[in-house]
Design an enzyme around this catalytic site. Structure first.
Site, PDB file in Angstrom:
ATOM      1  N   GLU A 293       0.887  -1.169   0.000  1.00 15.66           N
ATOM      2  CA  GLU A 293       0.000   0.000   0.000  1.00 15.66           C
ATOM      3  C   GLU A 293       0.916   1.207   0.000  1.00 15.66           C
ATOM      4  OE1 GLU A 293      -1.499   3.323   1.392  1.00 15.66           O
ATOM      5  OE2 GLU A 293      -1.719   2.133   3.224  1.00 15.66           O
ATOM      6  N   CYS A 327      -2.013   8.125   4.563  1.00 14.08           N
ATOM      7  CA  CYS A 327      -2.067   7.798   3.139  1.00 14.08           C
ATOM      8  C   CYS A 327      -3.389   8.241   2.530  1.00 14.08           C
ATOM      9  CB  CYS A 327      -1.872   6.299   2.935  1.00 14.08           C
ATOM     10  SG  CYS A 327      -0.337   5.644   3.589  1.00 14.08           S
TER      11      CYS A 327
END
Length: 543
Positions: A293, A327
């Site tokens: 990720e 994120c």
């Protein structure tokens, strides 16, 4: 040993404590913060269950007070990476053979320890070491971490239950084997929960792990290891090393037994590792699993029917909680010209009331960014925007690193949709807004889609159901986690499995069965109860 088809304990999301004034949790956490601030930390690596001290010391300092020395951690080198691999491979046969319910019990016990006696330790080390306020630490270092450990167990249980059908006289079974070799977990600074899960998920499935945390989050990593050991994790199952990225890569990616990478971090680093692994394929016993990720350039898009106050609240929270170091943080927004004045007014009111400072003061909404490198990058981007004819800093814009790495929540108005901060990830409390012509909604959606390679999170705001359906369909590939009338942050385990596509990663959805599937290699077993004794089939017989 008794056998049975076991029913799991009830698995549910960990409730979030409020830390409101006068609450017992607020008092307990403040006491832990005082204890931690005294310093004296001496943080060793953990290899094969043993504390490894090298004497090569690196400082541990809070980002919000970089003059305050909390202690040191022991920096390792390539030899320690090799030691960790050896320990992982030595521990693997017994760990792989352990009954699944015993592995489950270890992680369920760890979850109870974190939610109970270690709750304030985890919050305190995350607040101090990563400069998070109490609420942000609670939802990360306790609740999400506990949720990962609990729901991974449930997901493992469901995965093992995925079995094939059988024809008469035959019994078909699937064995969910761990990977051959060891898994490398490379973890970020910003979420204690993510760091715990990247090693924990493969380990739960019977793999053994070499874990390298971010250098700015070594103490939370050490605390995770302490709790896992107390919960019964055998020596060598997870091995914690503090080494440079190149040192780790040189050993791990050249090892025949390298079986998988579990990563959260930058797209550039992930791409570099992928290339290295691809170039070394002839060295490996099997094809390594690569799960990552990575970055995001996450958006909020509002149409003319959206509520300005709701949009402003989503932007304030989505862009500036934890200093934008998520994120999923909102870093670009597309607002129709008819709505901007209202959104701007509400955001200005929010930012005037927001307090910034150390996390020990629970009234501070914004704390420090993680280190000087991050500070300098953000300060330069803000300074460039102030000088650019294509942008204007309309809120915030002040920076100060004299005591801690403080960046004021900042809103940049982009005069063209391809201004650099509308395209490139900054990872800080900087939001860029582009004001679009309401008559050009379709064109602006196209711009949003094509402006960046990232596709992690995104949010739309509208009260028009036709528009909601239209925008949801048009933006389907722009975000792995998509929000309607909400901020693009705050995914909860088992409610919004997290991960993105394009340059944002492999979208294997942490905390879900999809992620656990990557850490097993299924074997199909067919057992025939009465084997054939004639090689002929009926079609070969004569008329």
């Amino acid at each position: 040993m008794p056998k049975g088809v076991y029913k799991l304990p009830e698995i549910k999301n960990e409730p979030i404590k409020s830390y409101a004034p006068g609450s017992p949790e607020r008092q307990a956490l403040k006491q832990k913060l005082v204890e931690l601030s005294k310093g004296g930390l001496d943080v060793p690596m953990i290899i094969d269950g043993k504390e490894i001290r090298t004497g090569n010391l690196s400082d541990i300092r809070p980002p919000h007070d970089h003059q305050h020395l909390l202690g040191h951690y022991h920096q390792g080198d390539k030899t320690h990476v090799q030691m960790a691999i050896d320990a992982a491979l030595k521990a693997k046969p017994a760990w792989e053979a352990m009954h699944w319910e015993s592995r489950a019990a270890i992680f369920l016990k760890a979850a109870e320890l974190i939610a109970g006696p270690y709750r304030y330790d985890f919050n305190a080390v995350t607040m101090t070491g990563q400069s998070k306020n109490a609420f942000q630490a609670e939802i990360d270092a306790v609740c999400e971490l506990v949720d990962f450990y609990r729901f991974n167990v449930r997901n493992m249980y469901e995965l093992y239950g995925m079995q094939p059908n059988s024809a008469p006289g035959i019994w078909n079974r699937t064995v969910w084997r761990p990977l051959e070799g060891f898994v490398f977990a490379l973890t970020p600074f910003n979420f204690t929960s993510i760091a715990a899960n990247l090693g924990g998920a493969p380990a739960l499935m019977g793999n053994t792990v070499v874990w390298k945390p971010s250098k700015t989050a070594v103490y939370p990593a050490h605390l995770i290891m302490k709790v896992l050991k107390e919960a019964g994790l055998p020596d060598g199952v997870i091995n914690l090393v503090y080494v440079g990225g190149k040192e780790a890569a040189d050993v791990i990616f050249n090892h025949r037994e390298f079986a998988g990478l579990h990563f959260t971090g930058s797209t550039g680093v992930f791409n570099g590792m992928w290339k290295t692994i691809a170039g070394n394929m002839d060295k490996y016993k099997s094809y390594p699993r690569i799960v990552g990720e990575t970055g995001g350039k996450d958006y909020v898009f509002a149409d003319v029917t959206a509520d300005a106050k709701q949009v402003a609240t989503a932007l304030t929270r989505g862009a500036f909680e934890y200093q934008g170091q998520k994120c999923s943080a909102a870093s670009r927004a597309y607002i129709p010209a008819t709505l901007w004045d209202g959104v701007k007014k509400y955001m200005e009111s929010d930012l005037k009331s927001i307090r910034m400072g150390v996390p020990e003061d629970f009234t501070n909404f914004v704390n420090a960014v993680i280190d000087e490198e991050s500070f300098n990058k953000l300060a330069k981007a803000i300074d460039d925007a102030k000088k650019s004819p294509d942008a204007e800093v309309v809120m915030g814009g002040n920076c100060d690193k004299s005591k801690g790495y403080f960046i004021e929540p900042t809103v940049i108005l982009a005069k063209k949709p391809d201004y650099i901060t509308m395209r490139e990830e900054l990872f800080g409390p900087v939001l860029t807004v582009y004001i679009y012509d309401p008559e050009k909604l379709d064109e602006t959606l196209d711009i949003l889609d094509s402006s960046t390679d990232y596709a992690l999170t995104g949010a739309i705001f509208s009260t028009d159901r036709v528009n909601i359906e239209k925008m949801t369909s048009r933006l389907t590939h722009t975000a792995g986690n998509f929000y309607i009338n909400d901020k693009p942050t705050g995914a909860v385990v088992d409610q919004q499995p997290f991960g993105g596509g394009r340059a944002s990663g492999t979208n294997d959805k942490a905390g879900s069965v999809f992620n656990l599937l990557r850490w097993v290699s299924p074997q199909t077993i067919k057992e025939t109860f009465v084997p054939a004794t004639d090689y002929m089939y009926p079609n070969f017989l004569e008329d």
